[in-house]
Design an enzyme around this catalytic site. Structure first.
Site, mmCIF file in Angstrom:
data_model
loop_
_atom_site.group_PDB
_atom_site.id
_atom_site.type_symbol
_atom_site.label_atom_id
_atom_site.label_comp_id
_atom_site.label_asym_id
_atom_site.label_seq_id
_atom_site.Cartn_x
_atom_site.Cartn_y
_atom_site.Cartn_z
ATOM 1 N N PRO A 1 -0.905 -11.734 -4.100
ATOM 2 C CA PRO A 1 0.105 -12.228 -5.049
ATOM 3 C C PRO A 1 1.101 -11.203 -5.586
ATOM 4 O O PRO A 1 1.131 -10.904 -6.774
ATOM 5 C CB PRO A 1 -0.755 -12.801 -6.173
ATOM 6 C CG PRO A 1 -1.979 -11.948 -6.154
ATOM 7 C CD PRO A 1 -2.232 -11.635 -4.707
ATOM 8 N N CYS A 2 1.991 -10.721 -4.721
ATOM 9 C CA CYS A 2 3.029 -9.793 -5.169
ATOM 10 C C CYS A 2 4.019 -10.476 -6.102
ATOM 11 O O CYS A 2 4.748 -9.800 -6.833
ATOM 12 C CB CYS A 2 3.720 -9.149 -3.984
ATOM 13 S SG CYS A 2 4.431 -10.306 -2.806
ATOM 14 N N HIS A 3 4.027 -11.814 -6.120
ATOM 15 C CA HIS A 3 4.933 -12.533 -7.023
ATOM 16 C C HIS A 3 4.545 -12.331 -8.490
ATOM 17 O O HIS A 3 5.338 -12.618 -9.376
ATOM 18 C CB HIS A 3 4.958 -14.035 -6.683
ATOM 19 C CG HIS A 3 3.636 -14.707 -6.802
ATOM 20 N ND1 HIS A 3 2.708 -14.720 -5.759
ATOM 21 C CD2 HIS A 3 3.062 -15.381 -7.827
ATOM 22 C CE1 HIS A 3 1.633 -15.389 -6.149
ATOM 23 N NE2 HIS A 3 1.832 -15.800 -7.402
#
Length: 169
Positions: free
Chosen positions: A134-136
């Site tokens: 989850p780089c978001h």
């Protein structure tokens, strides 16, 4: 590398697998999609071939659950195509709790490399497993949305969804 498309409520993700491990989950229309596809294929020495497999089917089911708000963690066998530093950053991303965000500076501090903020941001940008890793959930120091391979609007919607809303319903 076996690749197939997954249609999410936010657009098409391209799933890739090698040796029955997921190695790619990338927005088909993302800014760096072709570069990511080439990098991953080159890393594993694999030509791409359109075909589903057990791991892409498993990823599709887990992504369905995620986008329906029923899954907070992914449980998939993965193969990461990156440098040692990038893999370290991507492992750190997997520990950011669902529904929360951290800054790039905070992520650098978690990695005990407080001066490596730009390197951390670059590694986030090279993440070949969008949504799954989850780089978001990483934002600018002031809380604003910064870059995301799938675009800032998708990033906003993913964060909003994780905070309790399904913005596309």
């Amino acid at each position: 590398m076996l690749i197939c498309n997954y249609t999410s409520p936010l657009g098409v993700l391209v799933l890739g697998a090698v040796s029955n491990r997921l190695c790619m989950c990338d927005w088909a229309d993302g800014a760096h999609h072709e570069k990511t596809l080439l990098r991953v294929a080159r890393r594993f020495g694999a030509a791409e071939r359109q075909c589903r497999c057990d791991v892409t089917d498993m990823a599709s089911r887990q992504l369905d659950e995620y986008f329906e708000g029923r899954r907070k963690l992914f449980d998939l066998p993965i193969a990461l195509a990156g440098t040692d530093f990038q893999r370290l950053v991507w492992q750190c991303l997997q520990h950011i709790p669902y529904g929360t965000t951290v800054s790039y500076a905070a992520e650098a501090r978690l990695l005990q490399r407080p001066t490596a903020v730009r390197a951390v941001a670059a590694a986030n940008g090279a993440n070949p497993l969008s949504v799954i890793i989850p780089c978001h959930r990483v934002v600018a120091a002031d809380g604003s949305l910064s870059g995301y391979a799938g675009g800032k609007e998708r990033k906003r919607m993913l964060i909003e969804m994780e905070r309790g809303g399904l913005p596309w319903v």
